[in-house]
Design an enzyme around this catalytic site. Structure first.
Site, PDB file in Angstrom:
ATOM      1  N   GLY A  45       0.831  -1.223  -0.140  1.00  0.00           N
ATOM      2  CA  GLY A  45       0.025  -0.165   0.102  1.00  0.00           C
ATOM      3  C   GLY A  45       0.767   1.351  -0.072  1.00  0.00           C
ATOM      4  O   GLY A  45       1.392   1.673   1.101  1.00  0.00           O
ATOM      5  N   GLY A  51       2.069   5.323   3.097  1.00  0.00           N
ATOM      6  CA  GLY A  51       2.601   3.812   3.012  1.00  0.00           C
ATOM      7  C   GLY A  51       3.984   4.034   2.367  1.00  0.00           C
ATOM      8  O   GLY A  51       5.020   3.572   2.845  1.00  0.00           O
ATOM      9  N   ASN A  75      -6.028   3.803   9.925  1.00  0.00           N
ATOM     10  CA  ASN A  75      -6.853   4.260  11.344  1.00  0.00           C
ATOM     11  C   ASN A  75      -8.101   3.452  11.318  1.00  0.00           C
ATOM     12  O   ASN A  75      -9.312   3.626  10.847  1.00  0.00           O
ATOM     13  CB  ASN A  75      -7.408   5.625  11.142  1.00  0.00           C
ATOM     14  CG  ASN A  75      -6.484   6.714  11.674  1.00  0.00           C
ATOM     15  OD1 ASN A  75      -5.745   6.453  12.657  1.00  0.00           O
ATOM     16  ND2 ASN A  75      -6.413   7.937  11.054  1.00  0.00           N
ATOM     17  N   SER A 105       0.681   8.488  14.001  1.00  0.00           N
ATOM     18  CA  SER A 105       0.035   9.690  14.044  1.00  0.00           C
ATOM     19  C   SER A 105       1.103  10.697  13.581  1.00  0.00           C
ATOM     20  O   SER A 105       2.565  10.473  13.898  1.00  0.00           O
ATOM     21  CB  SER A 105      -0.548  10.263  15.169  1.00  0.00           C
ATOM     22  OG  SER A 105      -0.739  11.655  15.135  1.00  0.00           O
ATOM     23  N   GLY A 142       0.652  12.410  10.267  1.00  0.00           N
ATOM     24  CA  GLY A 142       0.686  12.930   8.763  1.00  0.00           C
ATOM     25  C   GLY A 142       1.541  12.497   8.190  1.00  0.00           C
ATOM     26  O   GLY A 142       2.396  11.505   8.547  1.00  0.00           O
ATOM     27  N   LYS A 151      -5.081   5.367  19.389  1.00  0.00           N
ATOM     28  CA  LYS A 151      -5.186   6.158  18.134  1.00  0.00           C
ATOM     29  C   LYS A 151      -6.464   6.764  18.103  1.00  0.00           C
ATOM     30  O   LYS A 151      -6.376   8.140  17.818  1.00  0.00           O
ATOM     31  CB  LYS A 151      -4.621   5.432  17.008  1.00  0.00           C
ATOM     32  CG  LYS A 151      -4.775   6.323  15.842  1.00  0.00           C
ATOM     33  CD  LYS A 151      -3.874   7.454  15.959  1.00  0.00           C
ATOM     34  CE  LYS A 151      -3.279   8.505  14.820  1.00  0.00           C
ATOM     35  NZ  LYS A 151      -4.335   8.657  13.712  1.00  0.00           N
ATOM     36  N   HIS A 176      -6.793   9.332  20.565  1.00  0.00           N
ATOM     37  CA  HIS A 176      -5.765  10.552  20.119  1.00  0.00           C
ATOM     38  C   HIS A 176      -6.609  11.341  19.201  1.00  0.00           C
ATOM     39  O   HIS A 176      -6.460  12.710  19.323  1.00  0.00           O
ATOM     40  CB  HIS A 176      -4.548   9.967  19.605  1.00  0.00           C
ATOM     41  CG  HIS A 176      -3.822  10.922  18.758  1.00  0.00           C
ATOM     42  ND1 HIS A 176      -4.342  11.428  17.368  1.00  0.00           N
ATOM     43  CD2 HIS A 176      -2.522  11.781  18.930  1.00  0.00           C
ATOM     44  CE1 HIS A 176      -3.244  12.223  16.954  1.00  0.00           C
ATOM     45  NE2 HIS A 176      -2.291  12.367  17.754  1.00  0.00           N
ATOM     46  N   ASN A 177      -7.359  10.708  18.385  1.00  0.00           N
ATOM     47  CA  ASN A 177      -8.007  11.698  17.146  1.00  0.00           C
ATOM     48  C   ASN A 177      -8.967  12.186  17.672  1.00  0.00           C
ATOM     49  O   ASN A 177      -9.311  13.510  17.540  1.00  0.00           O
ATOM     50  CB  ASN A 177      -8.332  10.774  16.148  1.00  0.00           C
ATOM     51  CG  ASN A 177      -7.137  10.414  15.239  1.00  0.00           C
ATOM     52  OD1 ASN A 177      -5.946  10.531  15.469  1.00  0.00           O
ATOM     53  ND2 ASN A 177      -7.447  10.070  13.881  1.00  0.00           N
ATOM     54  N   GLU A 195      -7.597  15.012  19.387  1.00  0.00           N
ATOM     55  CA  GLU A 195      -7.403  16.048  18.270  1.00  0.00           C
ATOM     56  C   GLU A 195      -8.463  17.094  17.600  1.00  0.00           C
ATOM     57  O   GLU A 195      -8.522  18.094  17.702  1.00  0.00           O
ATOM     58  CB  GLU A 195      -6.844  15.409  17.279  1.00  0.00           C
ATOM     59  CG  GLU A 195      -6.608  15.780  15.933  1.00  0.00           C
ATOM     60  CD  GLU A 195      -6.104  14.933  14.598  1.00  0.00           C
ATOM     61  OE1 GLU A 195      -5.202  13.855  14.677  1.00  0.00           O
ATOM     62  OE2 GLU A 195      -6.803  14.901  13.778  1.00  0.00           O
ATOM     63  N   LYS A 253     -13.244  11.893   8.908  1.00  0.00           N
ATOM     64  CA  LYS A 253     -13.223  10.502   8.365  1.00  0.00           C
ATOM     65  C   LYS A 253     -13.626   9.536   9.504  1.00  0.00           C
ATOM     66  O   LYS A 253     -14.030   8.271   9.001  1.00  0.00           O
ATOM     67  CB  LYS A 253     -11.869   9.917   8.216  1.00  0.00           C
ATOM     68  CG  LYS A 253     -11.130  11.022   7.384  1.00  0.00           C
ATOM     69  CD  LYS A 253     -10.429  10.211   6.295  1.00  0.00           C
ATOM     70  CE  LYS A 253      -9.773  11.008   5.116  1.00  0.00           C
ATOM     71  NZ  LYS A 253      -8.716  11.668   5.669  1.00  0.00           N
ATOM     72  N   ARG A 309      -6.750  20.659   8.847  1.00  0.00           N
ATOM     73  CA  ARG A 309      -6.879  19.364   8.275  1.00  0.00           C
ATOM     74  C   ARG A 309      -5.905  19.030   7.188  1.00  0.00           C
ATOM     75  O   ARG A 309      -5.179  18.524   6.597  1.00  0.00           O
ATOM     76  CB  ARG A 309      -7.942  18.967   8.000  1.00  0.00           C
ATOM     77  CG  ARG A 309      -8.943  18.585   9.221  1.00  0.00           C
ATOM     78  CD  ARG A 309     -10.128  18.013   8.894  1.00  0.00           C
ATOM     79  NE  ARG A 309     -10.485  16.955   8.319  1.00  0.00           N
ATOM     80  CZ  ARG A 309     -10.914  16.509   7.046  1.00  0.00           C
ATOM     81  NH1 ARG A 309     -11.036  17.568   6.395  1.00  0.00           N
ATOM     82  NH2 ARG A 309     -10.985  15.131   6.894  1.00  0.00           N
TER      83      ARG A 309
HETATM   84  C1  6PG Z   1      -2.845  11.934  12.780  1.00  0.00           C
HETATM   85  C2  6PG Z   1      -4.089  12.235  12.329  1.00  0.00           C
HETATM   86  C3  6PG Z   1      -4.394  11.603  11.032  1.00  0.00           C
HETATM   87  C4  6PG Z   1      -5.777  11.844  10.152  1.00  0.00           C
HETATM   88  C5  6PG Z   1      -6.779  11.999  10.842  1.00  0.00           C
HETATM   89  C6  6PG Z   1      -7.753  13.305  10.337  1.00  0.00           C
HETATM   90  O1  6PG Z   1      -2.758  11.503  13.969  1.00  0.00           O
HETATM   91  O2  6PG Z   1      -1.892  11.715  11.839  1.00  0.00           O
HETATM   92  O3  6PG Z   1      -5.262  12.127  13.170  1.00  0.00           O
HETATM   93  O4  6PG Z   1      -4.891  10.210  11.358  1.00  0.00           O
HETATM   94  O5  6PG Z   1      -5.140  13.168   9.522  1.00  0.00           O
HETATM   95  O6  6PG Z   1      -7.562  10.761  10.213  1.00  0.00           O
HETATM   96  O7  6PG Z   1      -8.887  13.081  10.865  1.00  0.00           O
HETATM   97  P1  6PG Z   1     -10.083  13.528  10.069  1.00  0.00           P
HETATM   98  O8  6PG Z   1     -10.146  13.364   8.515  1.00  0.00           O
HETATM   99  O9  6PG Z   1     -11.478  12.671  10.743  1.00  0.00           O
HETATM  100  O10 6PG Z   1     -10.294  15.010  10.535  1.00  0.00           O
END
Ligand code: 6PG
Length: 477
Positions: free
Chosen positions: A11, A16, A104, A130, A132, A184, A187-188, A191, A262, A447
């Site tokens: 992937g 990836g 995720n 996490s 990005g 995770k 964590h989100n 976030e 997401k 984002r």
């Molecule tokens: C991270 C982010 C990553 C992603 C999220 C964004 O920890 O690097 O959280 O996993 O950018 O999925 O989430 P949304 O699209 O739901 O805002």
């Protein structure tokens, strides 16, 4: 083949690819594979000089190129794609080998997959990653679950590529089966709350403080030097100081104010409801995104729901009367929300529920029987497709009449330290719905900054991405 790879990545979209490059840059030989070979070739052509990659066109060759026990990182879209990749690879693996899902995924899926693969003697490691795309390349925070045995073999590689603080890796074995993905997910959720709070801070400074986005960027920059110092505050300043090249306007003003998601924030709240843990800040953040995204309801409310009157701040003479108004207005919001949920479920599941009929049968006998259910019935009789009860004449008038007292009560509760989450959140919902612009545009900017999640513009169709890490020019996505 003589040389074998210590780790493989299948992937090779941006996450990836960057994880694979990160392993290679740390001196590990990395097997790489993608559903379409083009991406694999591209990776080796562009970044082959960064380390040792073993590209494979077929899943069989990819598996054969790995040393044992094999470690296969799966970096595909969470959901069905993950199951498809597992189904493809599991039969090719041998007992003791590891499949590592770095997407995720929902922790319940991870628990299910781990249990199923364990029966075949395979380790399934659901791991949070996490940071990005930049984090994946330069050092992410890594949250692996799965068996302790799998961590013994896999942990050192993950620790190697993770971010470091004072030489300490940002990677630890979180716990068995779905624990990594659970952490995770939370964590989100945090976030989401963090981003929502920042967006509210920006909105207050702009609307109540009269500051421009550029000025607020400077304020955030200052805050970033102090106790609020954080990545999200730092990038907020960057997003706010950005000027749209095309219109010359602040970037945050050309972004459509509908925050997307997401699903990980929503999962956090769903799990918290099951566990009975009051994650109210995270829930408000998830709902604020949902409210911002509710284009039809917002359009129905736009320009209709009145804002505070000039005397809204003045102290109320009669607490009892004020509280009665706050109670009535908040109650209307609760019913409006519940009926909207029924309508949404009816549309989703094809139930064709008549909301007016529900109001009718709730008028007596049930616990929430109330006088005003008659008005709800009448509202839906007048308009079967009413987007929200709040714009029906009766409720609109009731809430407009109540709102000054409602605001006084919420302010009083805050000033006296009396918890009134129901009143306060109902009022925030009302104000969210009537807002012409929401700070969700800033969330979209954040984002896009950290995850290249793209945004839409207010002045033309399409999806766009700003190249934040480079020249900061905008491209069509
Ligand atoms: C991270 C982010 C990553 C992603 C999220 C964004 O920890 O690097 O959280 O996993 O950018 O999925 O989430 P949304 O699209 O739901 O805002």
């Amino acid at each position: 083949m003589t040389q074998k790879a210590q780790i493989g990545v299948t992937g090779l979209a941006v996450m990836g690819r960057n994880l694979a490059r990160n392993f290679a840059r740390h001196g590990h030989t990395v097997a790489v594979h993608n559903r379409s070979y083009g991406r694999t070739k591209e990776l080796v052509e562009e970044f082959g000089h960064e380390g040792t990659f073993i590209p494979s066109e077929s899943a069989e060759d990819f598996v054969a190129s790995l040393e044992r026990p094999r470690r296969v990182v799966i970096m595909v879209k969470a959901g069905k794609a993950t199951d498809a990749v597992i189904d493809e690879f599991a039969p090719l693996l041998e007992p003791g080998d590891m499949l590592i899902d770095a997407g995720n995924a929902h922790f319940a899926d991870t628990r299910r997959r781990e249990a199923a693969l364990k029966e075949r003697g395979l380790h399934f490691v659901g791991t949070g990653v996490s940071g990005g795309e930049e984090g994946a390349l330069h050092g992410p925070s890594i949250m692996p679950g799965g068996s302790p045995e799998s961590y013994e073999s896999l942990g050192p590689l993950l620790e190697d590529i993770s971010a470091k603080v004072d030489g300490e890796p940002c990677c630890v074995h979180v716990g068995p089966d779905g624990a990594g993905h659970f952490v995770k997910m939370v964590h989100n959720g945090i976030e989401y709350a963090d981003m929502q709070l920042i967006a509210e801070a920006y909105d207050l400074l702009r609307q109540a403080g009269g500051h421009s986005p550029a000025e607020i960027a400077e304020i955030f920059k200052g805050w970033n030097e102090g106790r609020l110092g954080s990545y999200l505050i730092e990038i907020t300043a960057e997003v706010l100081k950005q000027v749209d090249a095309e219109s010359g306007k602040p970037f945050v003003d050309i972004v459509v104010d509908r925050a997307e998601q997401k699903g990980t924030g929503r999962w956090t709240v769903q799990s918290a409801l099951d566990l009975g843990v009051p994650v109210s800040g995270i829930a408000e953040a998830v709902f604020a995104r949902a409210l911002s995204g509710g284009a039809d309801v917002r359009a129905a409310a736009a320009g209709k729901l009145p804002g505070p009157s000039a005397t809204a701040g003045a102290g109320g003479a009669d607490l009892q009367a004020d509280v009665e108004q706050a109670l009535f207005a908040s109650k209307i919001v609760a019913y409006a929300q519940g009926f909207q949920q029924i309508q949404a479920a009816s549309a989703e599941y094809g139930w064709q529920i008549d909301p007016g009929a529900m109001a009718k049968i709730w008028r007596a006998g049930c616990i929430i029987r109330a006088k005003f259910l008659d008005y709800i019935k009448q509202a839906y009789d007048k308009d079967a497709n009413l987007q929200t009860l709040l714009v029906d004449d009766y409720f609109l008038e009731a809430v407009s009449g109540a709102q000054d007292a409602w605001r006084r009560v919420v302010a009083l509760a805050a000033a006296q330290g009396i918890p009134a989450p129901g009143f306060a959140s109902a009022l925030a919902y009302y104000d969210g719905l009537r807002a012409e612009r929401l700070p969700a545009a800033l969330i979209q900017g954040q984002r896009d900054f950290f995850g290249a999640h793209t945004y839409q513009r207010v002045d033309k169709d399409g999806s766009f991405h700003t190249m934040w890490g480079a020249e900061r020019n905008e491209v069509s996505a």
